[in-house]
Design an enzyme around this catalytic site. Structure first.
Site, PDB file in Angstrom:
ATOM      1  N   ASP A  14       7.695 -70.937 -64.996  1.00 35.48           N
ATOM      2  CA  ASP A  14       8.000 -70.081 -64.327  1.00 35.48           C
ATOM      3  C   ASP A  14       9.386 -70.963 -63.313  1.00 35.48           C
ATOM      4  O   ASP A  14       9.249 -71.486 -62.252  1.00 35.48           O
ATOM      5  CB  ASP A  14       7.134 -70.680 -63.079  1.00 35.48           C
ATOM      6  CG  ASP A  14       6.387 -69.792 -62.103  1.00 35.48           C
ATOM      7  OD1 ASP A  14       8.489 -68.980 -61.700  1.00 35.48           O
ATOM      8  OD2 ASP A  14       6.363 -70.215 -60.799  1.00 35.48           O
ATOM      9  N   ALA A  15      10.751 -69.693 -63.507  1.00 33.48           N
ATOM     10  CA  ALA A  15      11.227 -70.355 -63.194  1.00 33.48           C
ATOM     11  C   ALA A  15      12.228 -69.576 -61.828  1.00 33.48           C
ATOM     12  O   ALA A  15      12.455 -68.868 -61.097  1.00 33.48           O
ATOM     13  CB  ALA A  15      13.052 -69.786 -63.995  1.00 33.48           C
TER      14      ALA A  15
ATOM     15  N   THR B 212      14.814 -73.673 -56.941  1.00 38.22           N
ATOM     16  CA  THR B 212      14.763 -74.574 -57.190  1.00 38.22           C
ATOM     17  C   THR B 212      14.299 -75.554 -58.261  1.00 38.22           C
ATOM     18  O   THR B 212      15.144 -76.303 -59.029  1.00 38.22           O
ATOM     19  CB  THR B 212      14.129 -75.642 -55.621  1.00 38.22           C
ATOM     20  OG1 THR B 212      14.074 -74.471 -54.834  1.00 38.22           O
ATOM     21  CG2 THR B 212      13.867 -77.249 -56.093  1.00 38.22           C
TER      22      THR B 212
ATOM     23  N   ILE C 117      11.833 -75.530 -61.767  1.00 32.74           N
ATOM     24  CA  ILE C 117      11.659 -74.517 -63.000  1.00 32.74           C
ATOM     25  C   ILE C 117       9.919 -75.645 -63.683  1.00 32.74           C
ATOM     26  O   ILE C 117      10.668 -76.571 -64.401  1.00 32.74           O
ATOM     27  CB  ILE C 117      12.251 -74.288 -64.682  1.00 32.74           C
ATOM     28  CG1 ILE C 117      13.800 -73.804 -64.370  1.00 32.74           C
ATOM     29  CG2 ILE C 117      11.342 -74.171 -65.511  1.00 32.74           C
ATOM     30  CD1 ILE C 117      14.955 -74.217 -65.033  1.00 32.74           C
ATOM     31  N   LYS C 118       9.243 -74.518 -63.801  1.00 36.04           N
ATOM     32  CA  LYS C 118       7.591 -75.532 -63.819  1.00 36.04           C
ATOM     33  C   LYS C 118       7.125 -74.568 -64.886  1.00 36.04           C
ATOM     34  O   LYS C 118       7.543 -73.381 -65.770  1.00 36.04           O
ATOM     35  CB  LYS C 118       6.770 -74.413 -62.740  1.00 36.04           C
ATOM     36  CG  LYS C 118       6.701 -75.525 -61.261  1.00 36.04           C
ATOM     37  CD  LYS C 118       7.993 -74.930 -60.527  1.00 36.04           C
ATOM     38  CE  LYS C 118       8.074 -73.230 -59.822  1.00 36.04           C
ATOM     39  NZ  LYS C 118       8.887 -73.172 -58.673  1.00 36.04           N
TER      40      LYS C 118
ATOM     41  N   GLY D 186      10.300 -59.785 -56.285  1.00 37.05           N
ATOM     42  CA  GLY D 186      10.162 -60.887 -57.425  1.00 37.05           C
ATOM     43  C   GLY D 186       9.463 -60.989 -58.616  1.00 37.05           C
ATOM     44  O   GLY D 186       8.069 -60.829 -57.294  1.00 37.05           O
TER      45      GLY D 186
ATOM     46  N   ASP E  21       7.837 -63.651 -59.135  1.00 35.11           N
ATOM     47  CA  ASP E  21       6.819 -64.386 -58.564  1.00 35.11           C
ATOM     48  C   ASP E  21       6.110 -64.416 -58.284  1.00 35.11           C
ATOM     49  O   ASP E  21       4.464 -64.196 -58.204  1.00 35.11           O
ATOM     50  CB  ASP E  21       7.730 -65.331 -58.366  1.00 35.11           C
ATOM     51  CG  ASP E  21       8.722 -65.542 -57.677  1.00 35.11           C
ATOM     52  OD1 ASP E  21       9.347 -64.136 -57.276  1.00 35.11           O
ATOM     53  OD2 ASP E  21       9.256 -66.364 -56.933  1.00 35.11           O
ATOM     54  N   ARG E  22       5.996 -63.101 -56.653  1.00 37.95           N
ATOM     55  CA  ARG E  22       5.799 -62.505 -56.084  1.00 37.95           C
ATOM     56  C   ARG E  22       4.646 -62.396 -57.002  1.00 37.95           C
ATOM     57  O   ARG E  22       3.486 -61.669 -56.437  1.00 37.95           O
ATOM     58  CB  ARG E  22       6.571 -62.067 -54.602  1.00 37.95           C
ATOM     59  CG  ARG E  22       7.824 -62.512 -53.945  1.00 37.95           C
ATOM     60  CD  ARG E  22       8.429 -62.120 -53.335  1.00 37.95           C
ATOM     61  NE  ARG E  22       7.189 -60.903 -52.423  1.00 37.95           N
ATOM     62  CZ  ARG E  22       7.641 -59.675 -51.403  1.00 37.95           C
ATOM     63  NH1 ARG E  22       9.147 -59.387 -52.120  1.00 37.95           N
ATOM     64  NH2 ARG E  22       7.106 -58.891 -50.454  1.00 37.95           N
TER      65      ARG E  22
ATOM     66  N   ASP F 106       3.570 -68.519 -51.473  1.00 39.12           N
ATOM     67  CA  ASP F 106       4.210 -68.957 -51.934  1.00 39.12           C
ATOM     68  C   ASP F 106       5.160 -69.703 -50.926  1.00 39.12           C
ATOM     69  O   ASP F 106       6.291 -69.058 -50.777  1.00 39.12           O
ATOM     70  CB  ASP F 106       5.053 -68.143 -52.920  1.00 39.12           C
ATOM     71  CG  ASP F 106       5.992 -68.399 -54.470  1.00 39.12           C
ATOM     72  OD1 ASP F 106       5.744 -69.285 -54.037  1.00 39.12           O
ATOM     73  OD2 ASP F 106       5.357 -67.976 -55.374  1.00 39.12           O
TER      74      ASP F 106
HETATM   75  N1  LIG Z   1      12.208 -83.480 -54.591  1.00 40.09           N
HETATM   76  C1  LIG Z   1      12.510 -81.966 -54.393  1.00 40.09           C
HETATM   77  N2  LIG Z   1      13.298 -81.184 -54.644  1.00 40.09           N
HETATM   78  C2  LIG Z   1      13.663 -80.054 -54.158  1.00 40.09           C
HETATM   79  N3  LIG Z   1      12.442 -79.814 -52.595  1.00 40.09           N
HETATM   80  C3  LIG Z   1      11.700 -80.096 -52.936  1.00 40.09           C
HETATM   81  C4  LIG Z   1      11.389 -81.073 -53.929  1.00 40.09           C
HETATM   82  N4  LIG Z   1       9.608 -81.588 -53.113  1.00 40.09           N
HETATM   83  C5  LIG Z   1       9.105 -80.425 -52.274  1.00 40.09           C
HETATM   84  N5  LIG Z   1      10.259 -80.400 -52.490  1.00 40.09           N
HETATM   85  C6  LIG Z   1      10.225 -78.541 -51.768  1.00 40.09           C
HETATM   86  O1  LIG Z   1       9.561 -78.013 -52.633  1.00 40.09           O
HETATM   87  C7  LIG Z   1      10.074 -76.599 -52.943  1.00 40.09           C
HETATM   88  C8  LIG Z   1      10.648 -75.746 -54.049  1.00 40.09           C
HETATM   89  O2  LIG Z   1       8.656 -75.562 -54.852  1.00 40.09           O
HETATM   90  P1  LIG Z   1       9.166 -74.370 -55.573  1.00 40.09           P
HETATM   91  O3  LIG Z   1       7.376 -73.743 -55.630  1.00 40.09           O
HETATM   92  O4  LIG Z   1       9.691 -75.292 -56.963  1.00 40.09           O
HETATM   93  O5  LIG Z   1      10.197 -73.666 -55.633  1.00 40.09           O
HETATM   94  P2  LIG Z   1      10.955 -72.064 -56.375  1.00 40.09           P
HETATM   95  O6  LIG Z   1       9.958 -71.431 -56.733  1.00 40.09           O
HETATM   96  O7  LIG Z   1      11.838 -71.651 -55.185  1.00 40.09           O
HETATM   97  O8  LIG Z   1      12.202 -73.084 -58.014  1.00 40.09           O
HETATM   98  C9  LIG Z   1      11.545 -77.083 -52.369  1.00 40.09           C
HETATM   99  O9  LIG Z   1      12.205 -75.811 -51.071  1.00 40.09           O
HETATM  100  C10 LIG Z   1      11.419 -77.708 -51.501  1.00 40.09           C
HETATM  101  O10 LIG Z   1      10.663 -77.351 -49.761  1.00 40.09           O
HETATM  102  C1  LIG Z   2      11.755 -64.145 -52.255  1.00 34.77           C
HETATM  103  C2  LIG Z   2      12.174 -64.881 -53.596  1.00 34.77           C
HETATM  104  C3  LIG Z   2      13.828 -65.506 -53.409  1.00 34.77           C
HETATM  105  C4  LIG Z   2      11.626 -66.569 -53.743  1.00 34.77           C
HETATM  106  O1  LIG Z   2      12.332 -67.151 -54.928  1.00 34.77           O
HETATM  107  P1  LIG Z   2      11.425 -68.907 -55.121  1.00 34.77           P
HETATM  108  O2  LIG Z   2      10.979 -69.264 -53.378  1.00 34.77           O
HETATM  109  O3  LIG Z   2      10.250 -68.205 -55.415  1.00 34.77           O
HETATM  110  O4  LIG Z   2      12.764 -69.576 -55.478  1.00 34.77           O
HETATM  111  C5  LIG Z   2      12.253 -64.708 -55.398  1.00 34.77           C
HETATM  112  O5  LIG Z   2      10.706 -63.315 -54.904  1.00 34.77           O
HETATM  113  C6  LIG Z   2      13.626 -63.071 -55.231  1.00 34.77           C
HETATM  114  O6  LIG Z   2      14.662 -63.190 -55.164  1.00 34.77           O
HETATM  115  N1  LIG Z   2      12.865 -61.428 -54.623  1.00 34.77           N
HETATM  116  C7  LIG Z   2      14.016 -60.282 -54.915  1.00 34.77           C
HETATM  117  C8  LIG Z   2      13.705 -59.808 -53.219  1.00 34.77           C
HETATM  118  C9  LIG Z   2      12.477 -59.344 -53.119  1.00 34.77           C
HETATM  119  O7  LIG Z   2      11.032 -59.555 -53.462  1.00 34.77           O
HETATM  120  O8  LIG Z   2      12.147 -58.585 -52.325  1.00 34.77           O
HETATM  121  K   LIG Z   3       7.673 -69.141 -56.885  1.00 31.84           K
END
Ligand SMILES: Nc1ncnc2c1ncn2[C@@H]1O[C@H](COP(=O)(O)OP(=O)(O)O)[C@@H](O)[C@H]1O
Ligand SMILES: CC(C)(COP(=O)(O)O)[C@@H](O)C(=O)NCCC(=O)O
Ligand SMILES: [K+]
Length: 241
Positions: free
Chosen positions: A7-8, A11, A13-14, A98, A100-101, A120
Site C-alpha cells: 500500500d504505497a 508518506t 509504503i506499507k 485515489g 486507496d480510498r 483514512d
Molecule cells: N515518523 C513519521 N514520519 C512521518 N509521518 C508520520 C510519522 N509518524 C506518524 N506519521 C503520520 O502518519 C501519516 C502518514 O500515514 P500513512 O497512513 O502511512 O499515510 P500515507 O498512506 O499517505 O503514506 C503522516 O502524514 C503523519 O501525520
Molecule cells: C487523497 C489522496 C492524496 C490520499 O492519499 P494518502 O494520504 O493516502 O497518501 C489520494 O487518495 C489521491 O491522490 N487521490 C486522488 C484524488 C481523489 O481521490 O479524488
Molecule cells: K492511505
C-alpha cells in the site's frame, strides 16, 4: 500460497506478507526514501504481489523493478473502478479517485454491510460516505495532521517549530510548537465530533471505520468507531482476486 501486499501512500509504503489469511511479516518504508534493497526485509518468497498506489509513476516503477529483480514476479496493481464488490463509485471519472480510498471502501462495505463513513488519516485525511446500498455518497479530502502543520511552517514568516510535540493534546498551547501541534489535533477532534453528532448531507451514517497512520488518534476520539489499520490492503483482495 504466499502473497505480498503493498500500500504505497504519499508518506509510507506499507507492506504485509500473507499465507492463507495469516500475516507472517509486515513493515513500512518511507515513500521518498524507498530503495530496492529494502525488499530483503520480507524474508519469504511470495507467489503473487499486489499493489495499491497513490504515490506516482516513479514509485510504482521502482517497486515493480525491485520485485522483478528480487523474485522475478510481476506486480498486479489495483485501480479504482465504476463498481466492484458491491460498491458503486460516485465519480463520473472513477479512475480519478485515489485507489486507496476505493480499496478502503471495498473492504469497509464487505465488513460492515451498511451505511458508514470510511476515514483514512494518512498524508491526507479522506472521509468517504457509503450509503446502505453500498453506493459512494461522496467524500472529503483534507490535509493530514503532518500536512496541516507543514503548510503553516511553509507559508508564514514567524511560525518556527523548535521541538517535536508528541502528545495528542487538544488544550491551548503556550509556545509555537505546541500551539501548532495542538491546533492540528483540535481539527481532528472537530472532525471526530462531527462524525459522532452527524455530518452535513442527506444520508445519515452512524458507523465510522477508521484507518491510516494517524487513524488510531482519531479512533480514540470516537469510542464506537471500528479501527482497521490494514483497510487499504484488506481491499486488495476485493479488487484483484
Ligand atoms: N515518523 C513519521 N514520519 C512521518 N509521518 C508520520 C510519522 N509518524 C506518524 N506519521 C503520520 O502518519 C501519516 C502518514 O500515514 P500513512 O497512513 O502511512 O499515510 P500515507 O498512506 O499517505 O503514506 C503522516 O502524514 C503523519 O501525520
Ligand atoms: C487523497 C489522496 C492524496 C490520499 O492519499 P494518502 O494520504 O493516502 O497518501 C489520494 O487518495 C489521491 O491522490 N487521490 C486522488 C484524488 C481523489 O481521490 O479524488
Ligand atoms: K492511505
Amino acid at each position: 500460497m504466499k502473497r505480498l501486499e503493498l500500500d504505497a501512500g504519499n508518506t509510507f509504503i506499507k507492506w504485509r506478507l500473507l499465507d492463507a489469511g495469516v500475516v507472517l511479516a509486515r513493515g513500512r518504508w518511507s515513500t521518498a526514501g524507498f530503495s530496492a534493497e529494502q525488499l530483503v526485509e520480507c524474508p519469504y518468497l511470495p507467489s503473487r504481489v499486489w499493489l495499491s498506489s497513490v504515490a506516482g509513476d516513479g514509485v510504482n516503477s521502482a517497486l515493480t523493478a525491485a520485485v522483478q529483480q528480487r523474485w522475478q514476479l510481476p506486480v498486479e496493481q489495483a485501480y479504482s473502478a465504476a463498481a466492484a464488490a458491491g460498491v458503486v463509485n460516485s465519480y463520473a471519472c472513477p479512475e480519478r479517485m485515489g485507489v486507496d480510498r476505493w480499496l478502503a471502501m471495498l473492504a469497509a462495505w464487505n465488513r460492515i454491510g451498511k451505511a458508514c463513513w470510511v476515514v483514512d488519516c494518512g498524508s491526507a485525511i479522506t472521509v468517504d460516505l457509503l450509503d446502505d446500498q453500498g453506493r459512494h455518497g461522496g467524500g472529503y479530502i483534507l490535509p493530514g495532521l503532518r500536512l496541516m502543520q507543514q503548510s503553516l511552517l511553509g507559508n508564514t514568516a514567524e511560525i518556527r517549530v523548535e521541538r517535536e510535540v508528541e502528545q495528542a493534546s487538544v488544550l491551548p498551547g503556550c509556545d509555537t510548537s505546541s500551539a501548532v501541534a495542538h491546533g492540528a489535533n483540535l481539527q481532528l477532534l472537530a472532525l471526530a465530533q462531527l462524525l459522532r453528532a452527524g455530518m452535513p448531507g442527506r444520508v445519515k451514517a452512524r458507523t465510522v471505520v477508521v484507518t491510516g497512520g494517524d487513524g488510531a488518534q482519531l479512533a480514540e476520539m470516537i469510542p464506537e468507531a471500528e479501527w482497521c489499520p490494514d483497510l487499504v490492503m484488506d481491499g486488495l483482495s476485493w479488487a484483484l482476486e
